[in-house]
Design an enzyme around this catalytic site. Structure first.
Site, short mmCIF file in Angstrom:
data_model
loop_
_atom_site.label_atom_id
_atom_site.label_comp_id
_atom_site.label_asym_id
_atom_site.label_seq_id
_atom_site.Cartn_x
_atom_site.Cartn_y
_atom_site.Cartn_z
N CYS A 296 14.29 0.49 -50.97
CA CYS A 296 13.05 -0.23 -50.67
C CYS A 296 12.69 -1.10 -51.87
CB CYS A 296 11.92 0.75 -50.37
SG CYS A 296 10.40 -0.09 -49.85
N MET B 44 -0.32 12.10 -45.15
CA MET B 44 0.55 13.22 -44.78
C MET B 44 1.36 13.71 -45.98
SD MET B 44 2.01 11.94 -41.11
CE MET B 44 2.56 10.37 -41.73
N CYS C 159 5.41 14.65 -27.84
CA CYS C 159 6.36 13.93 -28.69
C CYS C 159 7.63 13.60 -27.93
CB CYS C 159 6.69 14.77 -29.92
SG CYS C 159 7.90 13.97 -30.99
N ARG D 260 14.87 11.09 -34.79
CA ARG D 260 15.14 10.23 -35.93
C ARG D 260 16.55 10.41 -36.45
NH1 ARG D 260 9.88 11.66 -35.99
NH2 ARG D 260 8.40 9.97 -36.38
N ASP E 221 34.72 28.61 -43.89
CA ASP E 221 35.27 27.26 -44.10
C ASP E 221 34.19 26.28 -44.54
OD1 ASP E 221 37.39 25.17 -43.80
OD2 ASP E 221 36.02 24.47 -42.23
#
Length: 636
Positions: A80, A249, A315, A319, A606
């Site tokens: 950014c 937030m 919702c 994302r 693994d």
């Protein structure tokens, strides 16, 4: 109000009939009374085609609460050109090496897959998406996807005026622009960079090109910009803006403090003191915003109430981070690497299975602002910069502890004790399609810690149902000969042709002792190879189905059900594996259950071997079996 003169100045600037943008080109704005250009939207013919050819919604994108995820946010970059205080730690963040970021082709491959399954809206985020050199080409190629109705972008606005004409021509539908203050000096303090004028030019360019509304995202922080609420709203009087006030937030590194958060109710009260006629608009389906309008104003104002009044129940967002991880919840710390599976050559079906399992684990709601502030999560910049946008934040974080998450007939419990985190139990809700149940049955437990205890949860319980001490039920006849050896001592497959078909069930278990380092990485889902638990779970399911190909004298069994559960045991730094197999036929399924548990344990080894070679696979054993002529067995 101190900022009011600035507000008036900005309105004059934005309304000016001729002005220069950062590109140097002259642009015009309609005079008052002149018709404004139409809003940018999907052409009517395209909308009609999409309506007429709409496909049934994908079970893979439907979670265990019936929420259909039709909105995908894709981060194009972690970088950014600003350093916003609520988004990025002051010291910056370690960036992912370029080789580990999604390529353009990988982004488009995943986008095609999601759109094919029912996603009709994609928003490009970052970092700052407009610093990616091929952003215009990505938008153009997304625009070609049949079924995709909306392509949006969330930007800080620095490069917007220069790129927007190309983006609009490529097919960009909607724009969200972040702007947290109308005072230039304060802007530089918040974002730690210059650029206020360029952001304002970007807003002007969007209005000029006909975007309506232009959404302006403002994160409100007490002591910083809550005194500018009225100035922001005043801009909507003559401009087609949707000013969206976002509750502050918590994210990793942003030094969130409850005292800095200004709640939706407090903001609304402030606005109503100035404009008592403020009226609420009908809420759109799956919207994150509570929208209001002042009669006679051209624009409107909205509130994103992520903290005080979450919108998790509706919702519809997923994302994908710039490094290819799928996040089903903004505030959740569980991620699944789609990049690794893509680069390993996973088929479309395999990718859908992994996506479906992740979506199936999505919780009912997030943990609440105070719990979230204590959770380990990515800094905002590494999820998506200024995601507080068009359909912004926190989707669905942590489940409410007494609600049930339904997965394959077991009751979900989230509990924490000094001995173990019980991570998965549940049963299906009636609204989930059968196909979704089949795929989501392999859903993996969420890595979750909480001091809240479910009142009826037993943190030591591995089984979905209470059990008395395991004992053999009735006589257990055994053979005094090896059944897989003939009279001459040669290996031979048992003939089961004359045996009756009966219902057979077997349960096996294993323990993988990881050690503290590997255990912590698995617990926090931080292994570079990806989600160790989901890989082990899928390996266990696949192994059960392939047992006859791995164990030479086993019969092929048509399994009707396979379930693999994995639980974290913090006291031993271990993963407990439990595999259950069911079939109706003439032979048992003990080997299928044992193979499933063993291979799931091997897969965990693994996934973790690069971190530690001191991993022990232990206690691979049959726990119980039912059905067949030899009677039932339950291990003591």
């Amino acid at each position: 109000m101190a900022a009011q003169p600035v507000s008036r100045m900005l309105r004059r600037v934005l309304r000016s009939s001729v002005r220069s943008c950062s590109s140097g080109a002259l642009v015009t704005q309609p005079h008052p009374g002149e018709p404004s250009q139409p809003a940018v939207e999907v052409p009517s013919g395209r909308r009609r085609f999409l309506r007429e050819h709409a496909a049934p919604f994908s079970a893979f994108l439907t979670d265990s609460f019936g929420r259909r995820h039709s909105y995908l946010r894709i981060s194009l970059t972690e970088k950014c050109n600003l350093r916003c205080q609520y988004c990025m730690p002051e010291e910056g963040v370690p960036l992912t090496p370029k080789a580990d970021l999604l390529t353009t082709e990988e982004i488009l491959t995943l986008a095609r897959l999601f759109v094919k399954e029912g996603v009709d809206k994609i928003r490009l985020t970052g970092g700052e998406p407009l610093i990616r050199p091929d952003v215009v080409d990505i938008v153009a190629q997304l625009h070609q996807l049949e079924g995709l109705r909306t392509i949006g972008i969330t930007t800080n606005g620095i490069n917007l005026a220069r790129l927007l004409p190309q983006l609009q021509e490529a097919g960009l539908s909607t724009i969200n622009i972040s702007l947290d203050t109308l005072v230039p000096a304060k802007f530089e303090f918040i974002v730690r960079r210059k650029g206020f004028r360029k952001v304002m030019e970007g807003i002007h360019k969007a209005i000029e090109l006909g975007y309506s509304p232009v959404k302006v995202n403002c994160v409100v922080m007490r002591g910083l910009n809550e005194d500018e609420l009225l100035d922001f709203v005043a801009l909507t009087e003559g401009l087609p803006l949707d000013v969206r006030f976002i509750e502050y937030m918590p994210f990793d590194g942003n030094k969130w403090n409850f005292k800095k958060m200004v709640s939706y109710k407090e903001m609304l009260d402030t606005l109503r003191q100035q404009w008592p006629e403020l009226e609420k608009l009908p809420e759109e389906e799956s919207s994150t915003a509570k929208a209001f309008k002042i009669p006679g104003f051209r624009g409107r104002v909205s509130f994103i109430t992520s903290m005080s009044e979450h919108f998790c129940g509706t919702c519809n967002r997923l994302r994908i981070t710039a490094d290819g991880n799928l996040k089903v919840c903004l505030f959740g710390n569980s991620e699944v690497s789609l990049r690794d599976h893509l680069r390993a050559g996973a088929s479309e079906e395999e990718l859908l299975r992994i996506i479906g399992a992740a979506v199936g684990r999505k919780k009912r709601q997030h943990a609440g602002m105070f719990n979230i502030s204590q959770m380990k999560n990515r800094p905002m910049i590494l999820i998506e910069l200024f995601l507080m946008c068009q359909g912004s934040p926190p989707a669905v974080p942590s489940i409410s502890f007494r609600d049930s998450l339904h997965v394959q007939g077991l009751r979900h419990r989230v509990s924490f004790s000094s001995q173990m985190v019980t991570l998965w139990k549940g049963g299906w809700p009636p609204q989930i399609p059968l196909l979704a149940q089949r795929w989501l049955a392999s859903a993996l437990p969420q890595r979750h810690h909480s001091s809240h205890l479910d009142s009826d949860a037993n943190p030591k319980c591995l089984s979905p149902e209470p059990r008395a001490p395991a004992t053999p039920s009735g006589p257990l006849p055994t053979s005094d000969q090896l059944t897989h050896v003939d009279r001459e001592g040669q290996a031979a497959m048992v003939d089961v042709g004359g045996k009756p078909d009966t219902e057979r069930v077997a349960v096996a278990s294993a323990v993988v002792l990881l050690g503290p380092v590997a255990y912590k990485l698995v617990q926090e889902n931080q292994l570079k190879k990806g989600d160790a638990l989901v890989v082990a779970q899928l390996a266990g399911v696949q192994a059960a189905k392939l047992t006859s190909q791995l164990i030479p004298l086993c019969h092929h069994v048509a399994l009707s059900h396979v379930q693999v559960q994995l639980e974290l045991d913090s006291t031993r730094h271990a993963v407990l594996v439990r595999a259950s197999c069911r079939a109706r036929g003439p032979t048992g399924v003990e080997m299928e259950a044992l193979t499933s548990a063993a291979v799931a344990a091997l897969a965990l080894y693994d996934m973790c071997k690069a971190v530690s070679r001191d991993i022990v696979l232990a206690e691979i054993k049959l726990v119980s079996k039912t059905g067949g002529q030899r009677g039932d067995f339950h291990r003591t």
